[in-house]
Scaffold this motif. Structure first.
Motif, PDB file in Angstrom:
ATOM      1  N   TYR A   1       8.648  -4.383 -13.330  1.00 23.02           N
ATOM      2  CA  TYR A   1       7.838  -4.390 -12.106  1.00 23.02           C
ATOM      3  C   TYR A   1       7.295  -2.995 -11.839  1.00 23.02           C
ATOM      4  N   PHE A   2       6.199  -2.930 -11.132  1.00 21.55           N
ATOM      5  CA  PHE A   2       5.646  -1.672 -10.631  1.00 21.55           C
ATOM      6  C   PHE A   2       4.778  -1.996  -9.424  1.00 21.55           C
ATOM      7  N   HIS A   3       4.168  -0.968  -8.822  1.00 20.82           N
ATOM      8  CA  HIS A   3       3.337  -1.129  -7.640  1.00 20.82           C
ATOM      9  C   HIS A   3       1.908  -0.678  -7.928  1.00 20.82           C
ATOM     10  N   PRO A   4       0.918  -1.262  -7.286  1.00 20.45           N
ATOM     11  CA  PRO A   4      -0.458  -0.801  -7.492  1.00 20.45           C
ATOM     12  C   PRO A   4      -0.670   0.668  -7.145  1.00 20.45           C
ATOM     13  N   TRP A   5       0.022   1.188  -6.125  1.00 20.47           N
ATOM     14  CA  TRP A   5      -0.166   2.598  -5.767  1.00 20.47           C
ATOM     15  C   TRP A   5       0.285   3.539  -6.876  1.00 20.47           C
ATOM     16  N   GLU A   6       1.051   3.025  -7.844  1.00 21.45           N
ATOM     17  CA  GLU A   6       1.522   3.886  -8.924  1.00 21.45           C
ATOM     18  C   GLU A   6       0.448   4.162  -9.977  1.00 21.45           C
ATOM     19  N   VAL A   7      -0.684   3.470  -9.901  1.00 22.17           N
ATOM     20  CA  VAL A   7      -1.808   3.782 -10.792  1.00 22.17           C
ATOM     21  C   VAL A   7      -2.944   4.427  -9.989  1.00 22.17           C
ATOM     22  N   ASP A   8      -2.601   5.009  -8.849  1.00 27.13           N
ATOM     23  CA  ASP A   8      -3.582   5.619  -7.952  1.00 27.13           C
ATOM     24  C   ASP A   8      -3.212   7.079  -7.687  1.00 27.13           C
ATOM     25  N   PRO A   9      -3.492   7.980  -8.640  1.00 27.59           N
ATOM     26  CA  PRO A   9      -3.122   9.391  -8.449  1.00 27.59           C
ATOM     27  C   PRO A   9      -3.900  10.081  -7.339  1.00 27.59           C
ATOM     28  N   GLY A  10      -4.995   9.484  -6.869  1.00 29.17           N
ATOM     29  CA  GLY A  10      -5.792  10.103  -5.823  1.00 29.17           C
ATOM     30  C   GLY A  10      -5.377   9.757  -4.413  1.00 29.17           C
ATOM     31  N   GLN A  11      -4.258   9.054  -4.253  1.00 31.81           N
ATOM     32  CA  GLN A  11      -3.809   8.643  -2.920  1.00 31.81           C
ATOM     33  C   GLN A  11      -3.440   9.855  -2.067  1.00 31.81           C
ATOM     34  N   PRO A  12      -3.461   9.724  -0.731  1.00 32.56           N
ATOM     35  CA  PRO A  12      -3.103  10.844   0.149  1.00 32.56           C
ATOM     36  C   PRO A  12      -1.679  11.327  -0.101  1.00 32.56           C
ATOM     37  N   ARG A  13      -1.477  12.616   0.161  1.00 31.65           N
ATOM     38  CA  ARG A  13      -0.149  13.222   0.055  1.00 31.65           C
ATOM     39  C   ARG A  13       0.487  13.294   1.436  1.00 31.65           C
ATOM     40  N   VAL A  14       1.726  12.859   1.532  1.00 31.69           N
ATOM     41  CA  VAL A  14       2.467  12.869   2.787  1.00 31.69           C
ATOM     42  C   VAL A  14       3.310  14.135   2.814  1.00 31.69           C
ATOM     43  N   SER A  15       2.770  15.181   3.376  1.00 31.91           N
ATOM     44  CA  SER A  15       3.423  16.490   3.306  1.00 31.91           C
ATOM     45  C   SER A  15       4.698  16.558   4.130  1.00 31.91           C
ATOM     46  N   GLY A  16       4.811  15.717   5.158  1.00 31.56           N
ATOM     47  CA  GLY A  16       5.984  15.781   6.013  1.00 31.56           C
ATOM     48  C   GLY A  16       7.176  14.998   5.528  1.00 31.56           C
ATOM     49  N   ALA A  17       7.042  14.283   4.420  1.00 34.13           N
ATOM     50  CA  ALA A  17       8.148  13.477   3.891  1.00 34.13           C
ATOM     51  C   ALA A  17       9.198  14.372   3.235  1.00 34.13           C
TER      52      ALA A  17
ATOM     53  N   GLU B   1      -2.231   0.614  10.680  1.00 34.08           N
ATOM     54  CA  GLU B   1      -3.655   0.266  10.753  1.00 34.08           C
ATOM     55  C   GLU B   1      -4.552   1.503  10.701  1.00 34.08           C
ATOM     56  N   GLN B   2      -3.995   2.668  10.951  1.00 35.34           N
ATOM     57  CA  GLN B   2      -4.795   3.891  10.975  1.00 35.34           C
ATOM     58  C   GLN B   2      -4.967   4.522   9.599  1.00 35.34           C
ATOM     59  N   TYR B   3      -4.135   4.127   8.655  1.00 33.65           N
ATOM     60  CA  TYR B   3      -4.160   4.775   7.347  1.00 33.65           C
ATOM     61  C   TYR B   3      -5.223   4.177   6.438  1.00 33.65           C
ATOM     62  N   ASP B   4      -5.641   4.974   5.473  1.00 35.50           N
ATOM     63  CA  ASP B   4      -6.635   4.553   4.491  1.00 35.50           C
ATOM     64  C   ASP B   4      -6.031   3.490   3.573  1.00 35.50           C
ATOM     65  N   ARG B   5      -6.533   2.274   3.645  1.00 36.87           N
ATOM     66  CA  ARG B   5      -6.003   1.197   2.804  1.00 36.87           C
ATOM     67  C   ARG B   5      -6.629   1.304   1.415  1.00 36.87           C
ATOM     68  N   ARG B   6      -5.760   1.425   0.413  1.00 39.69           N
ATOM     69  CA  ARG B   6      -6.201   1.594  -0.975  1.00 39.69           C
ATOM     70  C   ARG B   6      -5.682   0.481  -1.886  1.00 39.69           C
ATOM     71  N   VAL B   7      -4.960  -0.482  -1.294  1.00 44.63           N
ATOM     72  CA  VAL B   7      -4.289  -1.495  -2.091  1.00 44.63           C
ATOM     73  C   VAL B   7      -5.274  -2.390  -2.837  1.00 44.63           C
ATOM     74  N   GLU B   8      -6.434  -2.652  -2.262  1.00 44.56           N
ATOM     75  CA  GLU B   8      -7.383  -3.543  -2.934  1.00 44.56           C
ATOM     76  C   GLU B   8      -7.924  -2.901  -4.204  1.00 44.56           C
ATOM     77  N   ALA B   9      -8.351  -1.643  -4.116  1.00 44.91           N
ATOM     78  CA  ALA B   9      -8.903  -0.962  -5.289  1.00 44.91           C
ATOM     79  C   ALA B   9      -7.848  -0.769  -6.371  1.00 44.91           C
TER      80      ALA B   9
ATOM     81  N   ASP C   1       0.830  -1.198   0.000  1.00 46.68           N
ATOM     82  CA  ASP C   1       0.000   0.000   0.000  1.00 46.68           C
ATOM     83  C   ASP C   1       0.866   1.250   0.000  1.00 46.68           C
ATOM     84  N   TRP C   2       0.235   2.384  -0.243  1.00 48.31           N
ATOM     85  CA  TRP C   2       0.957   3.655  -0.417  1.00 48.31           C
ATOM     86  C   TRP C   2       1.761   4.051   0.818  1.00 48.31           C
ATOM     87  N   PHE C   3       1.321   3.667   1.998  1.00 47.02           N
ATOM     88  CA  PHE C   3       1.994   4.076   3.237  1.00 47.02           C
ATOM     89  C   PHE C   3       3.099   3.110   3.640  1.00 47.02           C
ATOM     90  N   GLN C   4       3.332   2.060   2.883  1.00 47.35           N
ATOM     91  CA  GLN C   4       4.326   1.051   3.245  1.00 47.35           C
ATOM     92  C   GLN C   4       5.636   1.189   2.479  1.00 47.35           C
TER      93      GLN C   4
END
Length: 290
Positions: free
Chosen positions: A233-249, A40-48, A23-26
């Motif tokens: 190879y690629f990741h599923p989160w790479e086709v998810d432009p609507g994922q949350p933005r991690v501003s503190g990174a 466990e607190q983050y929005d899981r988007r890996v299935e979609a 997932d995007w947070f991992q």
């Protein structure tokens, strides 16, 4: 009489398509910003996002290998079953996306054993392949391939023969090889040799950041002049432009993670159409069996 497209497909070398299911947070880029204890607190988007990938592959009649976290399998077993039902290979990405070079031999064995069990329980199939998180197998982990064999794996795809600040083994062989006689076969990421350097010809991050042309040219060279099969190879989160933005990174981490997300699906569709693709265990069946 077969069509021209059928004849072209018949002579095209088949490359291996793979997906690292996390997932995007991992991702490692956010490891210093997003606490593992808070996953466990983050929005899981890996299935979609993985379902989107499955649909893309189905549209192009492509079967691939899904290197999946055991953490994901425990929380989304129905997704794992859909991957298997669609004819794809289920493989391991470890359990908790921890770098092999950081956790050591004992924890590595426990991690891959836990992941293999979770994936096989969810998917109902044997898991034979493994890919290390962040390509963290290399010179500092000479024991890794042996432990993988002892734990029932048949191959690893965990080495990227390039220079990178987060990973890379630039002096490693570019093709299939067995790093130790009692370990599994290693199927490294595809590179193109230019002068005395290996340039990446695999990976969602590079694929998003660079124009499509160099990737197509590089893979054609690998298939043609070098007569070798490639691995992408690629990741599923790479086709998810609507994922949350991690501003503190860190700025570099945000640049690497978010650049090109909106274009990724279209570029992948071109790649799937321009080359022939298959599962890791089918494309490299002879090497894995040996």
């Amino acid at each position: 009489m077969s069509s021209l497209s059928d004849r072209r497909a018949a002579v095209r070398p088949r490359n291996a398509m793979s997906v690292d299911v996390e997932d995007w947070f991992q991702v490692q880029a956010f490891a210093g910003t997003l606490s593992r204890d808070a996953w466990e607190q983050y929005d899981r988007r890996v299935e979609a996002s993985t379902d989107l990938v499955l649909g893309l592959f189905a549209a192009h009649s492509v079967r691939a290998t899904f290197f999946t976290l055991g953490w994901v399998a425990d929380r989304h077993p129905a997704l794992i079953r859909r991957i298997v039902a669609a004819g794809h290979e289920l493989a391991s990405h470890g359990y908790g996306h921890e770098q092999v070079s950081a956790i050591g031999e004992t924890a590595f064995r426990a991690d891959i054993r836990r992941a293999k069990q979770a994936l096989e329980d969810a998917g109902g199939v044997e898991v034979r392949g493994y890919r290390a998180p962040t390509f963290s197998i290399g010179a500092r982990t000479p024991w890794a391939h042996t432990i993988l064999a002892e734990e029932g794996h048949r191959y690893s795809s965990s080495i990227f023969p390039v220079r990178h600040d987060l990973y890379g083994a630039p002096d490693a062989p570019r093709g299939p090889h067995r790093p130790c006689p009692d370990g599994v076969i290693e199927l490294p990421m595809t590179t193109v040799r230019l002068g005395n350097r290996n340039l990446p010809c695999a990976g969602g991050g590079w694929f998003r950041l660079l124009p499509y042309g160099p990737f197509r040219m590089g893979l054609r060279r690998v298939n043609g002049r070098e007569a070798q099969r490639g691995i992408f190879y690629f990741h599923p989160w790479e086709v998810d432009p609507g994922q949350p933005r991690v501003s503190g990174a860190p700025r570099l981490s945000r640049f690497r993670h978010y650049t090109g997300l909106a274009r990724m699906e279209g570029k992948l569709a071109r790649l799937l159409g321009d080359f022939a693709w298959g599962r890791m265990d089918e494309v490299f069946a002879e090497e894995i069996a040996g």
